[in-house]
Design an enzyme around this catalytic site. Structure first.
Site, PDB file in Angstrom:
ATOM      1  N   ARG A 239       0.861  -1.184   0.000  1.00 31.08           N
ATOM      2  CA  ARG A 239       0.000   0.000   0.000  1.00 31.08           C
ATOM      3  C   ARG A 239       0.897   1.234   0.000  1.00 31.08           C
ATOM      4  O   ARG A 239       2.006   1.217   0.522  1.00 31.08           O
ATOM      5  CB  ARG A 239      -0.969   0.013   1.189  1.00 31.08           C
ATOM      6  CG  ARG A 239      -0.358   0.237   2.537  1.00 31.08           C
ATOM      7  CD  ARG A 239      -1.413   0.232   3.646  1.00 31.08           C
ATOM      8  NE  ARG A 239      -2.017  -1.087   3.817  1.00 31.08           N
ATOM      9  CZ  ARG A 239      -2.891  -1.382   4.778  1.00 31.08           C
ATOM     10  NH1 ARG A 239      -3.255  -0.459   5.655  1.00 31.08           N
ATOM     11  NH2 ARG A 239      -3.395  -2.592   4.883  1.00 31.08           N
ATOM     12  N   ASP A 283       0.367  -5.843   9.601  1.00 32.51           N
ATOM     13  CA  ASP A 283      -0.677  -6.719  10.163  1.00 32.51           C
ATOM     14  C   ASP A 283      -1.594  -7.261   9.073  1.00 32.51           C
ATOM     15  O   ASP A 283      -2.179  -8.328   9.213  1.00 32.51           O
ATOM     16  CB  ASP A 283      -1.532  -5.964  11.196  1.00 32.51           C
ATOM     17  CG  ASP A 283      -0.753  -5.677  12.476  1.00 32.51           C
ATOM     18  OD1 ASP A 283       0.298  -6.326  12.680  1.00 32.51           O
ATOM     19  OD2 ASP A 283      -1.167  -4.801  13.258  1.00 32.51           O
ATOM     20  N   GLU A 284      -1.718  -6.477   7.988  1.00 30.95           N
ATOM     21  CA  GLU A 284      -2.603  -6.882   6.889  1.00 30.95           C
ATOM     22  C   GLU A 284      -1.815  -7.387   5.671  1.00 30.95           C
ATOM     23  O   GLU A 284      -2.310  -7.374   4.547  1.00 30.95           O
ATOM     24  CB  GLU A 284      -3.516  -5.707   6.517  1.00 30.95           C
ATOM     25  CG  GLU A 284      -4.501  -5.378   7.649  1.00 30.95           C
ATOM     26  CD  GLU A 284      -5.245  -4.065   7.429  1.00 30.95           C
ATOM     27  OE1 GLU A 284      -5.371  -3.642   6.260  1.00 30.95           O
ATOM     28  OE2 GLU A 284      -5.688  -3.470   8.425  1.00 30.95           O
ATOM     29  N   CYS A 285      -0.554  -7.785   5.928  1.00 28.03           N
ATOM     30  CA  CYS A 285       0.310  -8.415   4.899  1.00 28.03           C
ATOM     31  C   CYS A 285       0.726  -7.486   3.758  1.00 28.03           C
ATOM     32  O   CYS A 285       1.146  -7.953   2.701  1.00 28.03           O
ATOM     33  CB  CYS A 285      -0.342  -9.675   4.329  1.00 28.03           C
ATOM     34  SG  CYS A 285      -0.634 -10.909   5.596  1.00 28.03           S
TER      35      CYS A 285
END
Length: 346
Positions: A239, A283-285
């Site tokens: 991201r 935490d969300e890869c």
């Protein structure tokens, strides 16, 4: 907004088969370098080297059988170093009692772990060439060049050493006026071009393979060489940072230019916030976010960012299962130096 920065939708997003580069080895005839010597180089560096690395050594042996590493020193001002030092047996002549750390051998100030120096040039600008690979268990994707005394920018110069030297030679030919020197350069150019043709190496600056990689690059980063991280079909893997490159550079400048510790702490606040976003991303890869922020701070170059880069980068590399890169960046940040980077000197 939790997570900071939106997800990037890239055309190349999708499950990534990153092992395709291995096909290259079967395409060429193998260079006449013993398997023992190959193993020694690759065990010391813990990296596989492409066949062009060994072919280029044999090419330099033909130019100068006595000192292949210096075969281009007089004509081009280039010297073969790094893993080539192992082929030359230099590590066996080492006087220092301490062991050779290949993670740091010819690792220039701005070299990211993805970059492995193989050739050095002008000492004044610290010009050097190196293999750039996205993951330690893959073969290089191209040969890059950097001038460490100028900046952190890595310029792509073909996908093999022959191409990188050819491009360097072409540039040199435009600068030289002395007839004798021109004749020497043209002679090397002819031999190089013929050797590359026989072996089947492309002399293009940007090959199809390199353009294919461009589609997988999620972000350029400050060094411009780009980062490739696996991004799945649901767009998990990367991201964007909440700041543009220009904004991040401004934030970094404010930290470095701060007149007092108090001001510096205040200037650091946006970076602290981004580090929180990175934790959410991890935490969300979306491991690519921490890799990008850490790499940008490393590339900015100031020691004020070493601690933060030292937190972000080893973690990102380990999460991406690029453990050797984590070790390289830890070693580099522990003794990051602008000089004395030849581990075999003295």
């Amino acid at each position: 907004m939790v997570g900071g920065g939106g997800k990037r939708r890239t055309a190349g997003a999708g499950p990534q088969c990153e092992k395709t580069v291995e096909v290259k080895k079967s395409k060429f005839s193998e260079a006449d370098v013993s398997s023992d010597l190959r193993k020694e180089v690759e065990n010391l560096y813990k990296l596989s080297l492409p066949e062009d690395f060994y072919h280029f050594w044999k090419f330099c042996e033909e130019l100068d059988p006595e000192k292949p590493a210096d075969a281009l020193a007089t004509s081009l001002g280039l010297r073969l170093v790094g893993p080539y030092d192992i082929l030359a047996g230099k590590h066996k002549m080492k006087k220092k009692p301490t062991g050779l750390n290949c993670n740091l051998h010819w690792r220039f100030y701005y070299d990211p772990p993805e970059f492995q120096t193989i050739i050095i040039g002008d000492n004044k600008t610290q010009y050097h060439m190196g293999y750039f690979r996205d993951s330690p268990d893959e073969l290089p994707v191209y040969v890059g060049t950097n001038e460490a005394k100028k900046n952190c920018i890595i310029i792509q110069n073909g996908d093999n050493v022959f191409a990188a030297i050819k491009l360097f030679l072409m540039k040199k030919l435009k600068e030289v006026t002395d007839r004798k020197k021109i004749s020497i350069l043209k002679n090397i150019d002819e031999k190089l071009t013929e050797a590359a043709r026989k072996l089947g190496y492309s002399l293009e600056q940007r090959t199809v393979k390199m353009r294919q990689r461009d589609k997988k690059v999620v972000t350029k980063t400050f060094h411009g060489a780009g980062l490739v991280v696996p991004v799945d079909k649901n767009d998990v893997g990367y991201r964007e940072l909440p700041e543009t490159d220009a904004d991040l550079k401004r934030i970094c400048k404010a930290v470095v230019d701060a007149a007092s510790d108090e001001e510096r702490l205040k200037a650091f606040a946006p970076i602290q916030e981004m580090m929180t976003f990175v934790q959410f991303a991890n935490d969300e890869c979306d491991y690519g976010m921490g890799l990008e922020l850490g790499m940008d701070l490393f590339c900015y170059g100031s020691h004020y960012f070493h601690k933060v880069a030292g937190q972000l980068l080893p973690l990102a590399y380990n999460l991406l299962k690029r453990d050797l890169f984590a070790k390289i960046i830890e070693d580099h940040l522990a003794s990051r130096s602008e000089e004395n980077i030849d581990q075999l000197a003295g």
